[in-house]
Design a protein around this motif. Sequence first.
Motif, PDB file in Angstrom:
ATOM      1  N   LEU A 244      54.098  27.566  21.908  1.00 25.74           N
ATOM      2  CA  LEU A 244      55.133  28.240  21.114  1.00 25.74           C
ATOM      3  C   LEU A 244      54.514  28.902  19.891  1.00 25.74           C
ATOM      4  N   LEU A 245      53.649  28.174  19.169  1.00 28.60           N
ATOM      5  CA  LEU A 245      53.007  28.734  17.988  1.00 28.60           C
ATOM      6  C   LEU A 245      52.141  29.940  18.347  1.00 28.60           C
TER       7      LEU A 245
ATOM      8  N   VAL B  11      65.249  27.930   8.105  1.00 31.73           N
ATOM      9  CA  VAL B  11      65.725  27.380   9.374  1.00 31.73           C
ATOM     10  C   VAL B  11      65.672  25.861   9.265  1.00 31.73           C
ATOM     11  N   TRP B  12      66.801  25.211   9.495  1.00 29.83           N
ATOM     12  CA  TRP B  12      66.848  23.750   9.489  1.00 29.83           C
ATOM     13  C   TRP B  12      66.737  23.239  10.916  1.00 29.83           C
ATOM     14  N   LEU B  13      65.682  22.480  11.188  1.00 37.17           N
ATOM     15  CA  LEU B  13      65.545  21.787  12.463  1.00 37.17           C
ATOM     16  C   LEU B  13      66.291  20.467  12.341  1.00 37.17           C
TER      17      LEU B  13
ATOM     18  N   GLU C 163      70.449  27.135  11.771  1.00 39.15           N
ATOM     19  CA  GLU C 163      70.301  25.726  12.155  1.00 39.15           C
ATOM     20  C   GLU C 163      69.977  25.649  13.643  1.00 39.15           C
ATOM     21  N   ILE C 164      68.958  24.854  13.967  1.00 39.34           N
ATOM     22  CA  ILE C 164      68.588  24.650  15.368  1.00 39.34           C
ATOM     23  C   ILE C 164      68.442  23.158  15.625  1.00 39.34           C
ATOM     24  N   ALA C 165      68.485  22.773  16.884  1.00 39.84           N
ATOM     25  CA  ALA C 165      68.336  21.369  17.255  1.00 39.84           C
ATOM     26  C   ALA C 165      67.031  21.113  17.998  1.00 39.84           C
ATOM     27  N   ASN C 166      66.307  22.173  18.339  1.00 37.59           N
ATOM     28  CA  ASN C 166      65.067  22.037  19.094  1.00 37.59           C
ATOM     29  C   ASN C 166      64.091  23.105  18.615  1.00 37.59           C
TER      30      ASN C 166
ATOM     31  N   THR D 117      63.716  26.596  20.190  1.00 41.82           N
ATOM     32  CA  THR D 117      64.699  27.634  19.954  1.00 41.82           C
ATOM     33  C   THR D 117      64.117  28.796  19.146  1.00 41.82           C
ATOM     34  N   LEU D 118      63.020  28.539  18.456  1.00 40.25           N
ATOM     35  CA  LEU D 118      62.368  29.610  17.681  1.00 40.25           C
ATOM     36  C   LEU D 118      61.892  30.753  18.567  1.00 40.25           C
TER      37      LEU D 118
END
Length: 235
Positions: A121-122, A205-207, A223-226, A229-230
């Motif tokens: 992902l990075l 962005v709040w994880l 706001e994301i939960a995973n 999602t980025l």
Amino acid sequence: MIRFNRALRPFSVMSFDLDDTLYNNHPIIKAAVKAQQDYLSALPSYLEQGPKYWQQCRNEAVLQSPELADNVTKWRQHTLRLALSKLNLNADDIEHHANAAYNAFADARSKIVVSDDVLKLLDNLAQHFTLVAITNGNVEIERFNLHNKFSLVLQAGMHGKAKPHKTLFDKAAAYFDIPKSEILHIGDSLDTDVQGANNAGCQSVWLNDQGATYAYKGLADVEIANIHTLAHFIK
């Protein structure tokens, strides 16, 4: 899940908190604390002080030097020397045991393996944005597999006051000569990451995956939960 609380403005830099954002830090820090405690507990005079001795010395250290709160490495090292100095050891023994106990902590602290999917992902994000790490922690990033993933690494204490203070965000913007609004900061803590980014005029962005309770009542832009999602932001 992705929730937009505010529309994002264009950004060129994505900054990441490290602990509990890109990997689960809970077992790592638990093992590091145990490694330090195991070393100290082998000293009979330390063990005699009881289970609350470390926390008492830690509290005393930051009362003596409040600036330690912004540098967790120096805070731990100062506490070790303070705790050992109360045991009637000579100066050489205090220094030896303080260094050895800290090294036991640091070695265990760096035994982190970031998952391949997060590394991928990075790498994908880095093709579109400049990646930065901004952390309050004392992890030595060069000792594990995030060492080559960021164009800049800023750590509280070493480079400025801890989040939510805006110093580290200011330094990132100055380093790349960009407005702070062009930084999108991602982190797991409302109190440090989101509040810090908001204070600095960055985007946030709040994880939200820790199940923790926070004092800060402000909103992240997103706001994301995973963490994955980025990938939504890759054009």
